[in-house]
Design an enzyme around this catalytic site. Structure first.
Site, PDB file in Angstrom:
ATOM      1  N   GLU A  33      78.915 -15.625  65.641  1.00 52.82           N
ATOM      2  CA  GLU A  33      78.886 -16.236  67.041  1.00 52.82           C
ATOM      3  C   GLU A  33      77.749 -17.233  66.811  1.00 52.82           C
ATOM      4  OE1 GLU A  33      77.653 -12.866  67.294  1.00 52.82           O
ATOM      5  OE2 GLU A  33      79.381 -11.712  67.612  1.00 52.82           O
ATOM      6  N   HIS A  49      71.544  -9.537  65.248  1.00 49.80           N
ATOM      7  CA  HIS A  49      71.553 -10.613  66.248  1.00 49.80           C
ATOM      8  C   HIS A  49      70.230 -11.425  66.085  1.00 49.80           C
ATOM      9  CE1 HIS A  49      74.743 -10.691  69.595  1.00 49.80           C
ATOM     10  NE2 HIS A  49      75.142 -10.072  68.740  1.00 49.80           N
TER      11      HIS A  49
END
Length: 318
Positions: A106, A38
């Site tokens: 994402e 991330h």
């Protein structure tokens, strides 16, 4: 036989904490490690986002366990040629014990360059081409590629993987599962969904590994554990495509307000009932998963590892 690994959450823990968790996981009897990739955490309460490739380098010097990314997006934030170099070096450092788990990404992590966030169909096509590029580079040969989405000009990995470097593809719906079956060496999905496993198998994944992960919160105080999950990971219960399209932690905080404490209590395994924890993890094995990665939410890592070493893992293996 299903293998049980530990899930290292880069969103929630510092680099030093993640390395200590890896050591504790190996001591507790987990046989594999997975690590998230991330740029941002899901919300400010989680509060971390160390660079996954630095972490894998450190893990290679900390543990002998195999490591899998769950998952890396090789299409937007990093060019697939750069991802291929990072993955190849990780595989060499880990003596071939590295698996590259990839997904279509994402917006939370991939929007940072300011590019338009593509539709799922476009992202799936980008992922397929990226995997093609990475596999070519893994050979160590000189690669020139001019495709619809990516250009690679006279690139060669002078430190290629020393053996096979499998690429597992993530998916959360039938179309993504079928894509994973067609282009992946394995399938990553986070729920023990037998229909998705079937879609993967029918789409070309027969005989290929299926892996997944689940987050729990071990605590002698179940109410406190539910509060911890509600504060740190309400995003686990967000429906549909929200996790793919919301762009910032503040957006996830807004959406997370829709997740009630009762929803957490009903859906996430909290507390110190070893039978309940074993049942949660065993559901993946029963759904045909080859590897399951368990992540402990919150700071009480010592109690989790002690409980899983003494009670839960022996129950799963019996």
């Amino acid at each position: 036989m299903t293998e049980y690994g530990y899930f290292l959450s880069c969103e929630e823990f510092t680099p030093a904490e993640l390395l200590e968790q890896a050591r504790r996981a190996e001591q507790a009897g987990f046989t594999r490690l997975a690590i998230s990739d991330h740029f941002h955490p899901w919300n400010d309460a989680q509060g971390n986002s160390p660079f996954v490739w630095s972490m894998i380098g450190a893990l290679s010097q900390t543990t002998d366990l195999p490591v899998t990314t769950l998952v890396t997006c090789p299409t937007v934030r990093l060019h697939p040629a750069v991802t291929a170099q990072a993955a190849a070096t990780s595989s060499v450092l880990l003596g071939g014990r590295f698996t590259l788990g990839v997904g279509s990404g994402e917006a939370l992590n991939e929007h940072i360059h300011g590019d338009r966030w593509p539709s799922f169909d476009a992202r799936a096509a980008m992922l397929e081409e990226a995997i093609e590029v990475m596999r070519e580079l893994f050979t160590g040969r000189l690669v020139t590629h001019r495709g619809r989405h990516y250009t690679v000009d006279n690139a060669r990995l002078y430190t290629p993987p020393t053996g096979p470097l499998p690429i597992y593809v993530s998916g959360f719906g039938p179309s993504a599962a079928e894509l994973a079956g067609r282009i992946g060496d394995g399938f990553v999905t986070m729920t023990p969904d037998t229909d998705l496993v079937k879609s993967f198998r029918d789409g070309g994944g027969a005989g290929k590994p299926v892996i997944g992960g689940v987050k729990v919160c071990w605590s002698t105080d179940r109410d406190k554990a539910v509060d911890t999950v509600h504060r740190l990971w309400p995003t686990e219960l967000l429906p549909g495509e929200l996790a793919q399209i919301l762009p910032t932690p503040s957006h996830f905080e807004q959406a997370g307000r829709l997740v009630t404490r009762e929803m957490i209590s009903d859906s996430v395994t909290c507390g110190d009932d070893a039978d309940e924890h074993a049942k949660t993890v065993r559901a993946y094995a029963e759904a045909g998963f080859d590897e399951v990665y368990v992540g402990q939410i919150g700071p009480d890592q010592e109690a989790f590892f002690d409980a899983y070493r003494q009670h839960v893992l022996p129950m799963l293996r019996s």
